[in-house]
Design an enzyme around this catalytic site. Structure first.
Site, PDB file in Angstrom:
ATOM      1  CB  ILE A  85      -0.922   0.015   1.248  1.00  0.00           C
ATOM      2  CG1 ILE A  85      -1.705  -1.295   1.369  1.00  0.00           C
ATOM      3  CG2 ILE A  85      -1.873   1.217   1.178  1.00  0.00           C
ATOM      4  CD1 ILE A  85      -2.460  -1.453   2.693  1.00  0.00           C
ATOM      5  CD  GLU A 103       6.952  -8.999   1.638  1.00  0.00           C
ATOM      6  OE1 GLU A 103       6.327  -7.941   1.407  1.00  0.00           O
ATOM      7  OE2 GLU A 103       7.953  -9.338   0.996  1.00  0.00           O
TER       8      GLU A 103
HETATM    9  N1  THU Z   1       7.399  -4.522  -2.015  1.00  0.00           N
HETATM   10  C1  THU Z   1       6.695  -5.407  -1.264  1.00  0.00           C
HETATM   11  O1  THU Z   1       5.526  -5.170  -0.939  1.00  0.00           O
HETATM   12  N2  THU Z   1       7.286  -6.553  -0.897  1.00  0.00           N
HETATM   13  C2  THU Z   1       8.516  -6.960  -1.323  1.00  0.00           C
HETATM   14  O2  THU Z   1       8.933  -8.066  -1.000  1.00  0.00           O
HETATM   15  C3  THU Z   1       9.329  -6.076  -2.172  1.00  0.00           C
HETATM   16  C4  THU Z   1       8.786  -4.723  -2.394  1.00  0.00           C
HETATM   17  C5  THU Z   1       6.728  -3.312  -2.482  1.00  0.00           C
HETATM   18  C6  THU Z   1       7.122  -2.031  -1.820  1.00  0.00           C
HETATM   19  C7  THU Z   1       6.731  -1.025  -2.874  1.00  0.00           C
HETATM   20  O3  THU Z   1       5.347  -0.739  -2.758  1.00  0.00           O
HETATM   21  C8  THU Z   1       6.957  -1.758  -4.180  1.00  0.00           C
HETATM   22  O4  THU Z   1       6.980  -3.133  -3.852  1.00  0.00           O
HETATM   23  C9  THU Z   1       8.230  -1.372  -4.895  1.00  0.00           C
HETATM   24  O5  THU Z   1       9.308  -1.456  -4.038  1.00  0.00           O
END
Ligand code: THU
Length: 146
Positions: free
Chosen positions: A55, A67
């Site tokens: 988000i 996560e």
């Molecule tokens: N992001 C995640 O939600 N989990 C991950 O394991 C890697 C990165 C998200 C954070 C951000 O919203 C987007 O991916 C780009 O970094």
């Protein structure tokens, strides 16, 4: 404080359910800035699944990863003992790997549970939190000084 315990092998059906749940959660991702949707599905010791997505926010640092969304949902509902978390993204050629902040938040709830890192085709690699964050700082360290 979460207790240390052995990582539990999941039944194949549980793995499939977790993989489907993280793919489903990815559909809710709010990522207008990165255009990088991520979904996560967290399996508790008693078999519940909490899902989460990333988000983002116009104030960039306030964005949260999938996560941590899932972990915060679970903990805020009273669940702190986890067997596994599965993560899905749109990466085709790489397994999605959790960021350092998420590894530290996972570690808060034990080091010996499993992280399923998937590719878009649903294949995965699995590592324990310990493997992803060796030599970590955790809750027990705070007990070592008086
Ligand atoms: N992001 C995640 O939600 N989990 C991950 O394991 C890697 C990165 C998200 C954070 C951000 O919203 C987007 O991916 C780009 O970094």
């Amino acid at each position: 404080m979460a207790q240390e315990r052995a990582a539990c092998a999941l039944e194949p059906e549980q793995v499939q359910q977790l993989l489907l749940s993280c793919q489903e959660a990815k559909k809710s991702a709010y990522c207008p800035y990165s255009h990088f949707p991520v979904g996560a599905a967290l399996l508790t010791l008693d078999g519940r699944i909490f899902s989460g997505c990333n988000i983002e926010n116009a104030c960039y640092p306030l964005g949260i990863c999938a996560e941590r969304t899932a972990i915060q949902k679970a903990v805020s509902e009273g669940y702190k003992d986890f067997k596994a978390i599965a993560i899905a993204s749109d990466l085709q050629d790489d397994f999605i790997s959790p960021c350092g902040a998420c590894r530290q938040v996972m570690r808060e709830f034990g080091t010996n549970w499993d992280v399923y890192m998937t590719k878009l085709d649903g294949t995965y690699v699995v590592k324990t939190v310990q493997e992803l964050l060796p030599a970590s700082f955790g809750p027990q360290d705070l007990q070592k000084i008086r």
